[in-house]
Structure formats: C-alpha cells, structure tokens
Design a protein around this motif. Sequence first.
Motif, PDB file in Angstrom:
ATOM      1  N   ALA A  42      -3.807  -1.489   6.425  1.00 42.51           N
ATOM      2  CA  ALA A  42      -2.639  -2.533   6.624  1.00 42.51           C
ATOM      3  C   ALA A  42      -3.127  -3.905   6.058  1.00 42.51           C
ATOM      4  N   ARG A  43      -4.355  -4.353   6.332  1.00 44.04           N
ATOM      5  CA  ARG A  43      -4.586  -5.809   5.926  1.00 44.04           C
ATOM      6  C   ARG A  43      -4.752  -5.821   4.200  1.00 44.04           C
ATOM      7  N   LEU A  44      -5.177  -4.577   3.553  1.00 45.00           N
ATOM      8  CA  LEU A  44      -5.081  -4.680   2.243  1.00 45.00           C
ATOM      9  C   LEU A  44      -3.683  -4.642   1.395  1.00 45.00           C
ATOM     10  N   PHE A  45      -2.719  -4.072   2.465  1.00 48.76           N
ATOM     11  CA  PHE A  45      -1.487  -3.907   1.903  1.00 48.76           C
ATOM     12  C   PHE A  45      -0.539  -5.047   1.961  1.00 48.76           C
ATOM     13  N   ARG A  46      -0.896  -5.948   3.136  1.00 47.59           N
ATOM     14  CA  ARG A  46      -0.508  -7.185   3.128  1.00 47.59           C
ATOM     15  C   ARG A  46      -0.933  -8.086   2.063  1.00 47.59           C
ATOM     16  N   TYR A  47      -2.250  -8.041   1.769  1.00 48.06           N
ATOM     17  CA  TYR A  47      -2.857  -8.865   1.005  1.00 48.06           C
ATOM     18  C   TYR A  47      -1.985  -8.460  -0.598  1.00 48.06           C
ATOM     19  N   GLY A  48      -2.145  -7.337  -0.814  1.00 50.46           N
ATOM     20  CA  GLY A  48      -1.621  -6.731  -2.213  1.00 50.46           C
ATOM     21  C   GLY A  48      -0.343  -7.278  -2.360  1.00 50.46           C
ATOM     22  N   ARG A  49       0.664  -7.313  -1.304  1.00 51.57           N
ATOM     23  CA  ARG A  49       1.969  -8.005  -1.287  1.00 51.57           C
ATOM     24  C   ARG A  49       1.986  -9.171  -1.836  1.00 51.57           C
ATOM     25  N   THR A  50       0.904 -10.009  -1.610  1.00 56.36           N
ATOM     26  CA  THR A  50       0.701 -11.613  -2.060  1.00 56.36           C
ATOM     27  C   THR A  50       0.760 -11.400  -3.618  1.00 56.36           C
ATOM     28  N   PHE A  51       0.551 -10.359  -4.209  1.00 57.59           N
ATOM     29  CA  PHE A  51       0.690 -10.466  -5.755  1.00 57.59           C
ATOM     30  C   PHE A  51       1.585  -9.708  -6.341  1.00 57.59           C
ATOM     31  N   THR A  52       2.299  -8.862  -5.899  1.00 61.16           N
ATOM     32  CA  THR A  52       3.586  -7.979  -6.111  1.00 61.16           C
ATOM     33  C   THR A  52       4.385  -7.766  -4.663  1.00 61.16           C
ATOM     34  N   HIS A  53       5.615  -7.614  -5.023  1.00 58.00           N
ATOM     35  CA  HIS A  53       6.519  -7.071  -3.999  1.00 58.00           C
ATOM     36  C   HIS A  53       6.909  -5.432  -4.167  1.00 58.00           C
ATOM     37  N   ASP A  54       6.152  -4.840  -5.324  1.00 61.53           N
ATOM     38  CA  ASP A  54       6.224  -3.351  -5.713  1.00 61.53           C
ATOM     39  C   ASP A  54       5.324  -2.650  -4.557  1.00 61.53           C
ATOM     40  N   ASP A  55       5.947  -2.222  -3.504  1.00 68.58           N
ATOM     41  CA  ASP A  55       5.117  -1.632  -2.431  1.00 68.58           C
ATOM     42  C   ASP A  55       4.579  -0.355  -2.980  1.00 68.58           C
ATOM     43  N   ASP A  56       5.175   0.248  -4.047  1.00 70.29           N
ATOM     44  CA  ASP A  56       4.580   1.431  -4.555  1.00 70.29           C
ATOM     45  C   ASP A  56       3.146   1.139  -5.337  1.00 70.29           C
ATOM     46  N   LEU A  57       3.253  -0.107  -6.052  1.00 73.76           N
ATOM     47  CA  LEU A  57       2.334  -0.305  -7.089  1.00 73.76           C
ATOM     48  C   LEU A  57       1.033  -0.838  -6.151  1.00 73.76           C
ATOM     49  N   VAL A  58       1.369  -1.390  -4.830  1.00 71.30           N
ATOM     50  CA  VAL A  58       0.224  -1.828  -3.951  1.00 71.30           C
ATOM     51  C   VAL A  58      -0.371  -0.856  -3.362  1.00 71.30           C
ATOM     52  N   VAL A  78     -24.639  -2.898   0.403  1.00 64.92           N
ATOM     53  CA  VAL A  78     -23.836  -3.213   1.484  1.00 64.92           C
ATOM     54  C   VAL A  78     -23.525  -4.666   1.288  1.00 64.92           C
ATOM     55  N   PRO A  79     -22.230  -4.984   1.377  1.00 61.01           N
ATOM     56  CA  PRO A  79     -21.737  -6.263   0.902  1.00 61.01           C
ATOM     57  C   PRO A  79     -22.358  -7.520   1.792  1.00 61.01           C
ATOM     58  N   ASP A  80     -22.790  -8.716   1.061  1.00 60.61           N
ATOM     59  CA  ASP A  80     -23.480  -9.702   1.904  1.00 60.61           C
ATOM     60  C   ASP A  80     -22.331 -10.855   2.107  1.00 60.61           C
ATOM     61  N   GLU A  81     -22.093 -11.654   1.367  1.00 65.82           N
ATOM     62  CA  GLU A  81     -21.254 -12.579   1.955  1.00 65.82           C
ATOM     63  C   GLU A  81     -19.821 -12.285   2.343  1.00 65.82           C
ATOM     64  N   GLY A  82     -19.428 -12.563   3.373  1.00 69.67           N
ATOM     65  CA  GLY A  82     -18.003 -12.256   3.958  1.00 69.67           C
ATOM     66  C   GLY A  82     -17.920 -10.845   4.460  1.00 69.67           C
ATOM     67  N   GLY A  83     -18.853 -10.108   4.274  1.00 69.14           N
ATOM     68  CA  GLY A  83     -18.873  -8.566   4.678  1.00 69.14           C
ATOM     69  C   GLY A  83     -17.928  -7.612   4.048  1.00 69.14           C
ATOM     70  N   VAL A  84     -17.622  -6.742   4.646  1.00 75.46           N
ATOM     71  CA  VAL A  84     -17.044  -5.462   4.028  1.00 75.46           C
ATOM     72  C   VAL A  84     -15.685  -5.847   3.623  1.00 75.46           C
ATOM     73  N   GLY A  85     -14.899  -6.301   4.361  1.00 71.19           N
ATOM     74  CA  GLY A  85     -13.484  -7.023   4.133  1.00 71.19           C
ATOM     75  C   GLY A  85     -13.417  -7.851   2.975  1.00 71.19           C
ATOM     76  N   PHE A  86     -14.138  -8.986   2.857  1.00 75.22           N
ATOM     77  CA  PHE A  86     -14.300  -9.804   1.758  1.00 75.22           C
ATOM     78  C   PHE A  86     -14.479  -8.708   0.503  1.00 75.22           C
ATOM     79  N   TYR A  87     -15.393  -7.860   0.590  1.00 67.28           N
ATOM     80  CA  TYR A  87     -15.755  -6.915  -0.724  1.00 67.28           C
ATOM     81  C   TYR A  87     -14.395  -6.254  -1.067  1.00 67.28           C
TER      82      TYR A  87
END
Length: 94
Positions: A42-58, A78-87
């Motif tokens: 869900a967070r990745l989807f919301r973030y992807g929508r900041t770049f395009t409003h094409d839901d299928d593309l996101v 293992v991601p360092d800075e910002g953790g897994v979400g940042f990666y």
Amino acid sequence: SYLAERNPRPIMLPAPSDTDLWQAFRSGSEAAFEGLYRRFYARLFRYGRTFTHDDDLVEDCIQDLFLNLHRYRHTLKVPDEGGVGFYLFGALRN
C-alpha cells in the motif's frame, strides 16, 4: 471453567521487524517474502502514484520490483540507511 483451563489464550508474538523479514526472505522464506509484500504494497502504491496516476502502471512496477527481488534475493544485502522501506521506495523510483 474446565475448558478455559484446558484452552489458554493464545500467546500474541510481536510482528517481525522489517530487517528480520528481509533476512528471512533472503534465506528463502516464502512467508517472509509475502510478509514484505503485504507490509509495503500500500505504501509503495501511494508512492508510485506521486509519479503517475496510471494505477495499472504503478501495480506493474511494484510487481516487477518484487519479481526482481525474488530473483536476486541471494545477492541482496541488508539495507543500511533508512532500512528496508527506504530501499524499496528507491528501487521503485528507479
């Protein structure tokens, strides 16, 4: 009552951290892979929508991201800075 004594309440364990899920996923746990997907979709989807409003593309980009993660899981660090979400957000953006 007798049943309450025989059937105690289930013990609720804390949810694994993002890093714990990531490490289990890298070790081959499909449950951890699914856990990462469910935790971040869900967070990745919301973030992807900041770049395009094409839901299928996101959705396609998120799917591709997780397919590539699965494909290369043994070589991921293992991601360092910002953790897994940042990666994951950075990987989706790229």
